[in-house]
Design a protein around this motif. Structure first.
Motif, PDB file in Angstrom:
ATOM      1  N   THR A 184      -8.740   6.264   4.882  1.00 19.66           N
ATOM      2  CA  THR A 184      -8.946   7.508   4.157  1.00 19.66           C
ATOM      3  C   THR A 184      -9.794   7.284   2.912  1.00 19.66           C
ATOM      4  OG1 THR A 184      -6.833   8.288   4.965  1.00 19.66           O
ATOM      5  CG2 THR A 184      -7.736   9.386   3.053  1.00 19.66           C
ATOM      6  N   LEU A 209       3.794   2.780  -6.141  1.00 19.51           N
ATOM      7  CA  LEU A 209       5.070   3.455  -6.319  1.00 19.51           C
ATOM      8  C   LEU A 209       6.254   2.707  -5.729  1.00 19.51           C
ATOM      9  CD1 LEU A 209       4.016   7.178  -5.838  1.00 19.51           C
ATOM     10  CD2 LEU A 209       4.200   5.844  -7.924  1.00 19.51           C
ATOM     11  N   ALA A 210       6.015   1.534  -5.185  1.00 21.59           N
ATOM     12  CA  ALA A 210       7.138   0.754  -4.660  1.00 21.59           C
ATOM     13  C   ALA A 210       8.047   0.352  -5.809  1.00 21.59           C
ATOM     14  CB  ALA A 210       6.619  -0.484  -3.939  1.00 21.59           C
ATOM     15  N   ASN A 211       9.246  -0.048  -5.464  1.00 22.86           N
ATOM     16  CA  ASN A 211      10.202  -0.425  -6.494  1.00 22.86           C
ATOM     17  C   ASN A 211      10.829  -1.757  -6.140  1.00 22.86           C
ATOM     18  OD1 ASN A 211      11.812  -0.328  -8.714  1.00 22.86           O
ATOM     19  ND2 ASN A 211      13.090   1.371  -8.023  1.00 22.86           N
ATOM     20  N   PRO A 212      10.478  -2.838  -6.809  1.00 30.49           N
ATOM     21  CA  PRO A 212       9.484  -2.947  -7.878  1.00 30.49           C
ATOM     22  C   PRO A 212       8.057  -2.761  -7.342  1.00 30.49           C
ATOM     23  CG  PRO A 212      10.287  -5.117  -7.255  1.00 30.49           C
ATOM     24  CD  PRO A 212      11.138  -4.125  -6.515  1.00 30.49           C
ATOM     25  N   ALA A 213       7.173  -2.416  -8.272  1.00 33.02           N
ATOM     26  CA  ALA A 213       5.788  -2.153  -7.897  1.00 33.02           C
ATOM     27  C   ALA A 213       5.160  -3.408  -7.291  1.00 33.02           C
ATOM     28  CB  ALA A 213       4.996  -1.704  -9.112  1.00 33.02           C
ATOM     29  N   VAL A 233      -4.581   9.062   9.270  1.00 38.23           N
ATOM     30  CA  VAL A 233      -3.390   9.062   8.425  1.00 38.23           C
ATOM     31  C   VAL A 233      -3.089   7.611   8.059  1.00 38.23           C
ATOM     32  CG1 VAL A 233      -1.011   9.824   8.198  1.00 38.23           C
ATOM     33  CG2 VAL A 233      -2.556  11.064   9.676  1.00 38.23           C
ATOM     34  N   HIS A 234      -3.941   7.073   7.223  1.00 35.72           N
ATOM     35  CA  HIS A 234      -3.918   5.651   6.937  1.00 35.72           C
ATOM     36  C   HIS A 234      -4.670   5.481   5.625  1.00 35.72           C
ATOM     37  CE1 HIS A 234      -5.167   1.499   7.083  1.00 35.72           C
ATOM     38  NE2 HIS A 234      -4.504   1.281   8.190  1.00 35.72           N
ATOM     39  N   VAL A 261       6.281  -3.166   1.962  1.00 33.00           N
ATOM     40  CA  VAL A 261       7.353  -2.329   1.435  1.00 33.00           C
ATOM     41  C   VAL A 261       8.579  -2.389   2.340  1.00 33.00           C
ATOM     42  CG1 VAL A 261       7.995   0.025   0.866  1.00 33.00           C
ATOM     43  CG2 VAL A 261       5.784  -0.857   0.156  1.00 33.00           C
ATOM     44  N   ARG A 262       8.332  -2.381   3.640  1.00 28.73           N
ATOM     45  CA  ARG A 262       9.461  -2.470   4.566  1.00 28.73           C
ATOM     46  C   ARG A 262      10.196  -3.792   4.403  1.00 28.73           C
ATOM     47  NH1 ARG A 262       7.931   0.316  10.320  1.00 28.73           N
ATOM     48  NH2 ARG A 262       8.647   2.320   9.564  1.00 28.73           N
ATOM     49  N   ARG A 316      12.400  -4.031   1.326  1.00 26.41           N
ATOM     50  CA  ARG A 316      13.702  -3.380   1.482  1.00 26.41           C
ATOM     51  C   ARG A 316      14.689  -4.290   2.193  1.00 26.41           C
ATOM     52  NH1 ARG A 316      13.816   2.915   2.802  1.00 26.41           N
ATOM     53  NH2 ARG A 316      16.000   2.366   2.516  1.00 26.41           N
ATOM     54  N   ARG A 370      12.120   6.692  -9.960  1.00 26.63           N
ATOM     55  CA  ARG A 370      12.027   5.443 -10.716  1.00 26.63           C
ATOM     56  C   ARG A 370      12.493   5.643 -12.149  1.00 26.63           C
ATOM     57  NH1 ARG A 370       6.958   1.601  -9.688  1.00 26.63           N
ATOM     58  NH2 ARG A 370       8.287   0.395 -11.076  1.00 26.63           N
ATOM     59  N   ILE A 386       2.359  -1.434   4.055  1.00 31.14           N
ATOM     60  CA  ILE A 386       3.509  -0.858   4.757  1.00 31.14           C
ATOM     61  C   ILE A 386       4.482  -1.964   5.147  1.00 31.14           C
ATOM     62  CG2 ILE A 386       4.244   0.439   6.782  1.00 31.14           C
ATOM     63  CD1 ILE A 386       1.699   1.966   6.692  1.00 31.14           C
ATOM     64  N   ASP A 438      -7.869   5.674  12.717  1.00 30.01           N
ATOM     65  CA  ASP A 438      -6.712   6.467  12.320  1.00 30.01           C
ATOM     66  C   ASP A 438      -7.069   7.146  11.011  1.00 30.01           C
ATOM     67  OD1 ASP A 438      -4.256   7.536  11.895  1.00 30.01           O
ATOM     68  OD2 ASP A 438      -3.206   5.653  11.561  1.00 30.01           O
ATOM     69  N   LEU A 473       5.641   7.832   1.982  1.00 29.23           N
ATOM     70  CA  LEU A 473       6.334   7.540   0.725  1.00 29.23           C
ATOM     71  C   LEU A 473       7.808   7.892   0.819  1.00 29.23           C
ATOM     72  CD1 LEU A 473       4.104   8.677  -2.259  1.00 29.23           C
ATOM     73  CD2 LEU A 473       5.080   6.426  -1.853  1.00 29.23           C
ATOM     74  N   ILE A 507      -1.087   3.942  -2.604  1.00 26.79           N
ATOM     75  CA  ILE A 507      -0.054   4.621  -3.355  1.00 26.79           C
ATOM     76  C   ILE A 507       1.297   3.964  -3.160  1.00 26.79           C
ATOM     77  CG2 ILE A 507       0.760   6.338  -1.687  1.00 26.79           C
ATOM     78  CD1 ILE A 507       0.126   8.424  -3.857  1.00 26.79           C
ATOM     79  N   LEU A 508       1.504   3.421  -1.966  1.00 26.80           N
ATOM     80  CA  LEU A 508       2.769   2.752  -1.687  1.00 26.80           C
ATOM     81  C   LEU A 508       2.979   1.571  -2.620  1.00 26.80           C
ATOM     82  CD1 LEU A 508       3.250   2.488   2.171  1.00 26.80           C
ATOM     83  CD2 LEU A 508       4.797   3.496   0.509  1.00 26.80           C
ATOM     84  N   LEU A 560       9.625   5.372   3.032  1.00 29.90           N
ATOM     85  CA  LEU A 560       9.735   4.010   2.528  1.00 29.90           C
ATOM     86  C   LEU A 560      10.239   3.915   1.088  1.00 29.90           C
ATOM     87  CD1 LEU A 560       6.581   2.350   4.124  1.00 29.90           C
ATOM     88  CD2 LEU A 560       8.912   2.462   4.967  1.00 29.90           C
ATOM     89  N   THR A 592      -4.260  14.995   5.224  1.00 29.87           N
ATOM     90  CA  THR A 592      -4.674  14.065   6.256  1.00 29.87           C
ATOM     91  C   THR A 592      -3.986  14.364   7.590  1.00 29.87           C
ATOM     92  OG1 THR A 592      -4.999  12.399   4.573  1.00 29.87           O
ATOM     93  CG2 THR A 592      -4.776  11.629   6.806  1.00 29.87           C
TER      94      THR A 592
END
Lengths: 341, 341
Positions: free
Chosen positions: B78, B286-290, B73-74, B256-257, B260, A260, B253, B71, A283, B282-283, A286, A78
């Motif tokens: 996409t 794959l975030a933690n926790p999901a 890259v989004h 996830v921010r 944190r 993870r 986004i 955009d 990824l 995908i964020l 973040l 991308t």
DNA sequence: TTGTAGGCGTTATCAC
DNA sequence: GTGATAACGCCTACAA
């Protein structure tokens, strides 16, 4: 509804010939100022714009470039695409985007579709299947027809053309070197299962760094994951059974997933185990902790590829001797929280 | 180099007329089997393919559709793009992609460029600036010229055309409802600063849910972040000073921010504070926790938009009465680890 | 069964 | 200064 107007219609309305209209709108000084003004005013009023298709047919230039990428929902591709689009835009080119979906057949079909006059040149990254099959006849054919083509990232030595790549080998080498200098001894590699040129180069860099620093190459520390893996059991087992203090992953998705799993097994990052990924995308930024990652500068890559292509297109006649270049872009290690600073 | 061959060249080589060649290749039974075979063999040998540009000029159909997104890259855009591309592909259409970069001017320029014959129709999401300016003359103009156009996601009531949106209001409402039913009392909203149609609808859903469940609307619990924010200080302050036990974010986004920051402040997720985001990409996974997230089914949206457009294109003449539809797609709450199960 | 001619929209060359 | 003509590559109604 106000359909687009043509030269012919303007000519008829104003009772002049088509060529007079054409010349007037190009401000030719063959035409009297008076007539020109009259015609220009009329054209402006009806918002005349030349038809691109007709121009393309006449000029044998479409001002379109075809981009074929394996996947669009993929950060790196991308960003490259954005680089291409931005540069193309400044040069007045449009971008026709096709997705091969990692399939050889789709790649071939898309190329044939576009090669029949729709575009002036190609920019592409090979699909996984194409690399696996090692069949590049469709690409050679297009080149043979005189169509400029630039390969990026997923390239092959079997096709002679312009290329843009990053220094994958060196980047992996440097990443491993950093880990070693940080005192890591058991460095794992997580890479792809199928044969992908780039993954392989990164693996080579990893092997070489270990060798140069006299670290043993432990086959058990190399994990090969399927291309699109959903099942975590393979990697889960890997992290449970193997002892390691650092991991190099060939992309950021693998990295975040592995992080993870490591965390689940009670390891803390980077104290117990350090991580470095490739593809510095959202990824990496973040992730928690934020992932140290090799930035591939996709946008730059796209811009460079587009520049190479457009230069070729616009100098087609001038440079008859074929000179092909391979541009190697430097990648950068972005250090974040998953490695020692 | 084997340049592409044309009908004319074949005709000359075989000493027949152009129309004989054309008819033969279409297997017309006006032509004798003998001649047809001879011509077809020759054409096949030289890999003849009709020139798309010439066909476009003749048929007034390019088989290209223009896609303009803010955009690339989004993740969401996409996925929509992929949906469009896939559907278009099955119908033999190519996709010309332009990125407006959230800029009104780029949007206008790109549209004008494509509207001059390069494409048969548009699919687009409005740029942020366009929505801010509330200026849609360029879009109305294109529609007025008889060019089919489908708006998706970022739409406006000011333009009458086909549209595809998701039920943003309801989705936000349901997300907040879930949080309330889980016993959350102080639910914050993190949204965008500039006026974006979608964010606003989500905010409305949030307000309404609070109201319906008799929870007070605390203005201090609504955080408006700038569009592309790098500086964390605003949100850092927000999470330090405000007390909350749940957060709804208008995109992943932001989510996830914010997660944190919450974690930095010693809050554990979901025990102390629950999170729900929009854009299930995908964020989120794959975030933690999901991250529990509202899936917008971008691919579906793209496919639906492409279908609407292509249907319009191919029935242009048949349906003279203009019927415009707005397709509302259901979103789905994907429950993961940031909320109670 | 094959060929001629006109047209899609534009530009360029040449004639008037 | 203006207009007719040909050409880009293809298709097709119509003529031979």
């Amino acid at each position: 509804m106000k359909k687009k107007i043509t030269l012919k219609q303007i000519a008829r309305e104003l009772d002049v010939s088509i060529s007079t209209v054409s010349k007037s709108l190009k401000n030719s000084d063959e035409i009297s100022v008076e007539t020109k003004e009259r015609i220009k005013a009329f054209a402006k009023f009806y918002n005349y714009k030349p038809n691109n298709i007709a121009l393309s047919l006449k000029n044998k230039r479409t001002k379109n470039i075809g981009v074929i990428i394996p996947d669009i929902v993929h950060h790196f591709f991308t960003t490259v695409f954005r680089g291409i689009e931005q540069y193309a835009d400044t040069k007045g080119y449009n971008v026709i985007a096709c997705v091969s979906d990692e399939s050889f057949d789709k790649e071939v079909i898309n190329m044939e579709m576009l090669a029949n006059g729709s575009i002036d040149g190609f920019i592409m990254a090979l699909s996984a299947e194409t690399q696996l099959k090692n069949d590049y006849h469709h690409i050679k054919e297009v080149i043979d027809q005189g169509m400029p083509l630039v390969l990026f990232d997923r390239v092959t030595d079997d096709v002679i053309c312009d290329k843009v790549v990053i220094n994958d080998f060196e980047a992996a080498y440097m990443a491993v070197e950093k880990l070693i200098k940080d005192g890591r001894k058991n460095i794992a590699l997580v890479t792809t299962e199928t044969y992908l040129n780039v993954s392989e180069k990164r693996a080579q860099g990893y092997y070489r760094a270990l060798k140069d620093y006299n670290l043993p190459l432990d086959k058990n520390l190399v994990l090969r994951l399927p291309f699109q893996y959903e099942d975590e059991s393979i990697s889960e087992n890997f992290f449970r059974t193997q002892k390691m203090d650092a991991v190099l992953c060939v992309n950021e998705i693998f990295a975040v997933r592995c992080m993870r799993l490591a965390q689940k097994n009670g390891l803390s990052i980077p104290e117990d185990v350090a991580f470095i990924g490739f593809t510095d995308g959202i990824l990496s930024r973040l992730a928690n902790p934020a992932l140290t990652s090799v930035a591939q500068h996709g946008e730059k890559m796209g811009a460079v590829a587009a520049k190479m292509l457009i230069d070729k297109i616009e100098n087609e006649n001038l440079v008859e001797e074929e000179i092909f270049r391979t541009e190697v872009l430097e990648s950068t290690l972005i250090e974040r929280e998953t490695t020692n600073n």
